[in-house]
Scaffold this motif. Structure first.
Motif: not given
Length: 104
Positions: A55-64, A85-95
């Motif tokens: 369960x990801x309730x917010x940004x940066x709770x679970x990061x791939x 880095x991919x944030x599971x909650x927001x699906x934002x990707x940083x390369x």
């Protein structure tokens, strides 16, 4: 015979003997194939990851995270690797690009 084994995409000993008996492998003689690491690795299967429930309730709770490289083409800054880095909650990707891959 080992050379023919590799050149013919690691075919088995039985098939090599068949080709040799038909006269298609000139200069080859009957012999037992040695252990071939590539054949063993090619037959291995990957184990699939099970479905994870998180369960990801917010940004940066679970990061791939993943590291990719080395790239054949070097960037303008001289870097060959990418870290994502991919944030599971927001699906934002940083390369990010990096020069070397650290081994631990």
């Amino acid at each position: 015979m080992a050379y023919a084994h590799m050149r013919l995409e690691h075919v088995g000993e039985k098939f090599l003997n068949l080709l040799m008996n038909q006269g298609l492998l000139k200069g080859a003689s009957v012999c037992k194939l040695d252990f071939c690491e590539h054949c063993v690795k090619g037959k291995q299967t990957r184990v699939k990851f099970g479905t994870a429930i998180h369960d990801t309730n917010g940004i940066l709770d679970y990061v791939y995270s993943d590291v990719w490289g080395p790239s054949k083409t070097t960037s303008l800054g001289g870097k060959n690797y990418f870290v994502t880095f991919v944030d599971d909650f927001s699906q934002r990707i940083c390369v990010y690009t990096v020069k070397v891959k650290m081994k631990y």
